[in-house]
Write an enzyme that holds these catalytic residues in place. Structure first.
Site, PDB file in Angstrom:
ATOM      1  N   CYS A 147       6.373   0.010   6.727  1.00  0.00           N
ATOM      2  CA  CYS A 147       5.635   1.046   6.360  1.00  0.00           C
ATOM      3  C   CYS A 147       6.774   1.491   5.328  1.00  0.00           C
ATOM      4  CB  CYS A 147       5.472   2.315   7.166  1.00  0.00           C
ATOM      5  SG  CYS A 147       5.032   3.902   6.153  1.00  0.00           S
ATOM      6  N   LEU A 148       6.489   1.907   3.868  1.00  0.00           N
ATOM      7  CA  LEU A 148       7.842   2.299   3.139  1.00  0.00           C
ATOM      8  C   LEU A 148       8.354   3.523   3.657  1.00  0.00           C
ATOM      9  CD1 LEU A 148       6.062   1.398  -0.301  1.00  0.00           C
ATOM     10  CD2 LEU A 148       7.796   0.084   0.999  1.00  0.00           C
TER      11      LEU A 148
ATOM     12  N   GLY B 151       0.832  -1.234   0.117  1.00  0.00           N
ATOM     13  CA  GLY B 151       0.035  -0.036   0.150  1.00  0.00           C
ATOM     14  C   GLY B 151       0.772   1.262   0.035  1.00  0.00           C
TER      15      GLY B 151
ATOM     16  N   HIS C 214      -4.111   1.307   7.818  1.00  0.00           N
ATOM     17  CA  HIS C 214      -2.809   1.708   7.886  1.00  0.00           C
ATOM     18  C   HIS C 214      -2.770   2.973   6.904  1.00  0.00           C
ATOM     19  CE1 HIS C 214       2.008   1.396   7.605  1.00  0.00           C
ATOM     20  NE2 HIS C 214       1.740   2.259   6.723  1.00  0.00           N
ATOM     21  N   GLU C 215      -2.983   2.781   5.649  1.00  0.00           N
ATOM     22  CA  GLU C 215      -2.957   4.000   4.520  1.00  0.00           C
ATOM     23  C   GLU C 215      -4.062   4.906   4.758  1.00  0.00           C
ATOM     24  OE1 GLU C 215      -0.480   3.686   2.515  1.00  0.00           O
ATOM     25  OE2 GLU C 215      -0.413   1.334   3.128  1.00  0.00           O
TER      26      GLU C 215
ATOM     27  N   GLN D 191       2.727   9.895   0.945  1.00  0.00           N
ATOM     28  CA  GLN D 191       4.162   9.279   0.968  1.00  0.00           C
ATOM     29  C   GLN D 191       5.040   9.750  -0.379  1.00  0.00           C
ATOM     30  OE1 GLN D 191       2.551   5.195   2.050  1.00  0.00           O
ATOM     31  NE2 GLN D 191       4.403   5.112   3.088  1.00  0.00           N
TER      32      GLN D 191
ATOM     33  N   HIS E 106      -2.379   7.493   6.954  1.00  0.00           N
ATOM     34  CA  HIS E 106      -1.354   8.443   6.324  1.00  0.00           C
ATOM     35  C   HIS E 106      -2.178   9.619   6.107  1.00  0.00           C
ATOM     36  CE1 HIS E 106       2.583   6.276   6.089  1.00  0.00           C
ATOM     37  NE2 HIS E 106       1.841   5.256   5.635  1.00  0.00           N
TER      38      HIS E 106
HETATM   39 NI    NI Z   1       2.788   3.480   5.498  1.00  0.00          NI
END
Ligand code: NI
Length: 169
Positions: free
Chosen positions: A93-94, A46, A135-136, A51, A139
């Site tokens: 998380c990226l 995701g 999670h997304e 991000q 953000h």
């Molecule tokens: Ni993330």
């Protein structure tokens, strides 16, 4: 294929609240394509627009990472309508590379969003898909999983203790 730079924890943009998308246009279409490319390139399940430095309420999710581009979800202005149950597990998380921590999320969610044709969709998700949605969506509010994690961040390549024990035998 165009990759965008993934913003890393510490970057102020990850802490800002995102704005609703009012209409689809070429610029937003390119952003969505780039977000998918960037997510798959980084082996993520995701990615949220902040991000890649864009404060719009857009997330892309594909929990079937073994088959990239087969079944991506593009969610514009997503809202969680229902939450049910609990699941506790490791999350990464990226924007926090190489780390994981335990987070409790709902087991099942119902989410409403606009797809890339700006058509309203309501869908039910469970397990990893439900976790990824939560999670997304966080953000989009400037929230990172480490804010809601139960334990400390750990190195992602660190094996659980049980596995370490069995490897020593
Ligand atoms: Ni993330």
């Amino acid at each position: 294929m165009a990759l965008r730079q993934i913003r890393i924890d510490g970057d102020d943009i990850l802490r800002k609240k995102c704005k609703e998308v009012k209409e689809m246009n070429d610029r937003t279409g390119v952003l969505i394509d780039d977000m998918l490319d960037t997510m798959y390139d980084a082996n993520g399940v995701g990615l949220a627009a902040p991000q890649v430095g864009v404060l719009k309420r857009i997330v892309v999710i594909d929990v079937d990472y073994e088959h990239p581009y087969d079944n991506p979800y593009v969610m514009i202005n997503p809202v969680i309508l229902e939450k049910e149950g609990e699941q506790t597990g490791d999350e990464g998380c990226l924007s926090i590379p190489g780390k994981v921590a335990e987070v409790t999320r709902p087991e099942r969610v119902v989410v409403k969003y606009l797809d890339r044709e700006m058509k309203e969709v309501t869908l039910e998700a469970q397990d990893l898909f439900a976790r990824a949605i939560c999670h997304e969506l966080d953000h989009l509010e400037g929230v990172l999983y480490k804010d809601v994690a139960e334990g400390p961040l750990r190195d992602a390549d660190e094996l659980p203790e049980e596995q370490l024990d069995s490897e020593e035998e």
